[in-house]
Enzyme design. Structure first.
Site, mmCIF file in Angstrom:
data_model
loop_
_atom_site.group_PDB
_atom_site.id
_atom_site.type_symbol
_atom_site.label_atom_id
_atom_site.label_comp_id
_atom_site.label_asym_id
_atom_site.label_seq_id
_atom_site.Cartn_x
_atom_site.Cartn_y
_atom_site.Cartn_z
ATOM 1 C CB THR A 1 -0.910 0.064 1.246
ATOM 2 O OG1 THR A 1 -0.085 0.101 2.426
ATOM 3 C CG2 THR A 1 -1.846 -1.133 1.319
ATOM 4 C CB SER B 1 3.940 4.466 -4.372
ATOM 5 O OG SER B 1 4.238 5.430 -3.369
ATOM 6 N N GLY C 1 15.172 -4.893 1.909
ATOM 7 C CA GLY C 1 15.351 -3.715 2.746
ATOM 8 C C GLY C 1 15.627 -4.022 4.198
ATOM 9 C CB SER D 1 1.583 5.204 4.379
ATOM 10 O OG SER D 1 2.333 4.048 4.652
ATOM 11 C CG HIS E 1 3.587 9.316 3.294
ATOM 12 N ND1 HIS E 1 2.825 9.065 2.171
ATOM 13 C CD2 HIS E 1 4.299 8.179 3.532
ATOM 14 C CE1 HIS E 1 3.090 7.841 1.734
ATOM 15 N NE2 HIS E 1 3.965 7.286 2.545
#
Length: 223
Positions: free
Chosen positions: A58, A89, A143, A60, A65
């Protein structure tokens, strides 16, 4: 409240985040105005809620953010270096690139190849000067292990929930430096980790949240 921050345009969304006092730093406001969420989220980009971007991921909600940028703002100054784990994204990666300026560097890392491809395409299409100069890049990788080629980082943002303190990432944080990360399984909290000049780490819980878990690609895409 946060869910009242939705807007019809990017500017309206940012203004609502200001009015609700989620963001107040001029540099944060300018970055969120400079980076249009519609470049990174095709579905209801200005609604203040998480939106699916496929592959079990998704983007957020905008207020999250905003909180992240506000908490990291002192480590997103011009010339600083940043790691965005689970960049998805690419939206927040771009916002951070706007804040660190032409002499800074932001690395987004994601383990889903399709998300790396689409986020790179969005950055190249709308912020080509940043990608061509090396101010921002997105790489494919796990990550959870950070990204050693550009370490250490002034700050690290983690976009998925680690089950425990992410020590591998803390090891790639500068002294001083700051990390903003959701941590937990059934009960998740945003934790801000501050590393001082001597390498000592202090952590502070900020708020309860619900994020997708920081996991492997197969597990993520099976949800």
């Amino acid at each position: 409240m946060a869910w009242t921050c939705s807007g019809e345009t990017n500017d309206e969304l940012v203004t609502n985040l200001q009015n609700e006092r989620i963001i107040s730093c001029d540099r944060v406001v300018s970055a969120m105005r400079a980076v249009d969420r519609a470049h990174f989220a095709a579905f209801r980009p200005y609604e203040d809620s998480p939106q699916t971007i496929g592959h079990g991921a998704t983007i957020s909600a905008p207020h999250m953010h905003g909180y992240a940028l506000e908490h990291l703002k002192n480590y997103l100054r011009p010339g600083m270096k940043v790691l965005d784990v689970g960049s998805g994204s690419g939206y927040l990666t771009a916002c951070m690139a706007a804040m660190v300026g032409e002499n800074g560097r932001v690395v987004g890392i994601d383990h889903i190849p399709e998300l790396v491809t689409t986020s790179k395409a969005a950055l190249d299409r709308h912020y080509s000067q940043w990608t061509q100069s090396g101010r921002v890049k997105v790489v494919l990788g796990d990550g959870r292990q950070g990204y050693l080629p550009d370490a250490p980082y002034d700050c690290i943002h983690v976009g998925a929930a680690a089950s425990k303190r992410p020590d591998e990432l803390l090891g790639q944080l500068k002294s001083p430096g700051r990390m903003f990360a959701p941590v937990g399984t059934s009960k998740q909290r945003i934790v801000v980790y501050d590393k001082d000049r001597d390498g000592h780490i202090v952590q502070k819980e900020i708020m309860g949240v619900l994020y997708v878990p920081l996991t492997d690609p197969e597990t993520q895409q099976s949800h």
